[in-house]
Design a protein around this motif. Structure first.
Motif, PDB file in Angstrom:
ATOM      1  N   UNK A 193       8.657  -1.202  -5.317  1.00 17.48           N
ATOM      2  CA  UNK A 193       7.536  -1.765  -5.546  1.00 17.48           C
ATOM      3  C   UNK A 193       7.036  -2.282  -3.891  1.00 17.48           C
ATOM      4  N   UNK A 196       6.276   0.591  -1.518  1.00 13.79           N
ATOM      5  CA  UNK A 196       5.432   0.909  -2.229  1.00 13.79           C
ATOM      6  C   UNK A 196       4.035   0.440  -1.098  1.00 13.79           C
ATOM      7  N   UNK A 197       4.226  -1.153  -1.441  1.00 17.75           N
ATOM      8  CA  UNK A 197       2.765  -1.931  -0.916  1.00 17.75           C
ATOM      9  C   UNK A 197       3.380  -1.261   0.540  1.00 17.75           C
ATOM     10  N   UNK A 198       4.405  -1.660   1.666  1.00 12.91           N
ATOM     11  CA  UNK A 198       4.183  -1.166   2.934  1.00 12.91           C
ATOM     12  C   UNK A 198       4.506  -0.457   3.641  1.00 12.91           C
ATOM     13  N   UNK A 199       4.103   0.850   2.615  1.00 14.47           N
ATOM     14  CA  UNK A 199       4.390   1.996   3.067  1.00 14.47           C
ATOM     15  C   UNK A 199       3.163   2.922   3.170  1.00 14.47           C
ATOM     16  N   UNK A 200       2.664   2.302   1.797  1.00 15.61           N
ATOM     17  CA  UNK A 200       1.501   3.468   0.790  1.00 15.61           C
ATOM     18  C   UNK A 200       0.539   2.280   0.560  1.00 15.61           C
ATOM     19  N   UNK A 201       0.910   0.698   1.685  1.00 13.63           N
ATOM     20  CA  UNK A 201      -0.077   0.140   1.183  1.00 13.63           C
ATOM     21  C   UNK A 201      -1.125  -0.436  -0.307  1.00 13.63           C
ATOM     22  N   UNK A 202      -1.923  -1.563   0.025  1.00 14.61           N
ATOM     23  CA  UNK A 202      -2.229  -1.531  -1.578  1.00 14.61           C
ATOM     24  C   UNK A 202      -3.338  -0.122  -2.180  1.00 14.61           C
ATOM     25  N   UNK A 203      -3.902  -0.062  -1.086  1.00 10.73           N
ATOM     26  CA  UNK A 203      -4.859   0.917  -1.545  1.00 10.73           C
ATOM     27  C   UNK A 203      -5.237   2.435  -2.350  1.00 10.73           C
TER      28      UNK A 203
END
Lengths: 206, 206
Positions: A193, A196-203
């Motif tokens: 998780x 994902x937030x780190x590399x893909x971001x929240x958007x």
DNA sequence: GTCTATAGGAGGATAGAC
DNA sequence: GTCTATCCTCCTATAGAC
């Protein structure tokens, strides 16, 4: 020293190193568990099983104890970087490092330092072994960051220093602890998780 | 109390409140600057300009001092949420909150607490004003997060709790301090950069 | 180099006068 | 409620015997 004696490491010297290693491991655990200020030298001594005064024969101060632990994790990080295959993609190596770092933190083996200025910062900034390790790691990560940007994997508009700091920050990300405390996810889930937030971001990605 | 006296706030009571407000502001500054453990009650007293014993007439312990500061920022956060136009997009409101939070931190007005368990956590978990404010803010942000996911702005695959924690974590993000220390960017630049890494991620967007 | 015992000092909290 | 002066606990660091 034109003629040096053979590098014989005596039994006593080995015991000494083993003890210092035990000390560093105890410090590492306590730093990860409670942080520098809440850690007491008495606890370290009790954990290692020796007298406090003996500790001070090995390390001159509490700050130096913590610094030794930081040097230790820095060495572990360098060793981990060495295991990554040279032919791998830069982005994959970066992702592997971040995963490894978060695994260390979730395992309770990542010492946590006060982010603010303190006596510890001063000691750390005077520790050549630590600074050298930090510099080496930063340079290697920095090169991979620029390669990953050039190959279109990482956002090229972000200054590499910002990427580097953002990656380093995963080592002390409170999101990891909070998710662990919530008891909703396994360690693997948590790492996935936050990756994902780190590399893909929240958007949402289109 | 069927018949209550008019809510007259005496001059003395106003002075009392003003003084308590001055105390809380001093605590807030010191917490932001050095953290809970490094902050001493003597410094608070000196900063406010009163004797330490007088402090303890207002707040029973150091932990309660910090808790009062946390309640204060929580109230500021709630007040900020109230200023956001109801008709705005959820994602825009979330982005505004994160920006506001980071601005507070860069301005040195965001108290930083020990992430580990400590005496402060215990006090905080028993403080109804703090818990109530935290709950209120979390519920409102949580609703916006789900709306933003439904409208395709935020990644719907992320559990809302993960998004919430990730947003909260911007309040204590060491990347902000490091970038500020580096002196390469203005506060606005720093906020824009971290907003980008937070919402867009490190990866390139196609 | 390891121990017991203790110095030395910082800091949270309180007593008691006003 | 504010002050001065003090208590008391905890913690880093060291002295000195073995």
């Amino acid at each position: 020293m034109a003629i040096t004696a053979p590098p014989k490491v005596s039994f006593k010297a080995q015991m000494l190193l083993a003890r210092e290693d035990a000390i560093i491991q105890a410090v590492n655990r306590l730093l990860a568990d409670k942080g520098f200020e809440a850690m007491t030298v008495d606890q370290v001594a009790a954990d290692v099983g020796i007298a406090k005064a003996s500790l001070y024969k090995h390390f001159p101060s509490k700050e130096d104890l913590a610094a030794a632990a930081m040097v230790s994790v820095m060495k572990r990080a360098q060793a981990f970087l060495d295991t990554l295959p040279a032919e791998a993609q830069a982005i994959d190596k970066l992702r592997a490092v971040v995963k490894w770092t978060m695994g260390l933190k979730l395992a309770g083996e990542m010492p946590s330092l006060p982010s603010q200025n303190s006596s510890l910062r001063t000691t750390l900034m005077g520790n050549q072994a630590y600074l050298g390790g930090l510099m080496d790691v930063s340079l290697r990560l920095g090169a991979w960051i620029e390669m990953a940007q050039a190959s279109g994997d990482l956002n090229p508009k972000l200054p590499p220093i910002v990427v580097l700091y953002t990656l380093y920050a995963r080592a002390c990300d409170p999101v990891l602890e909070f998710l662990k405390m919530s008891d909703l996810y396994s360690n693997e889930d948590i790492i996935a998780l936050v990756m994902s937030t780190c590399f893909d971001g929240l958007n949402a990605r289109v």
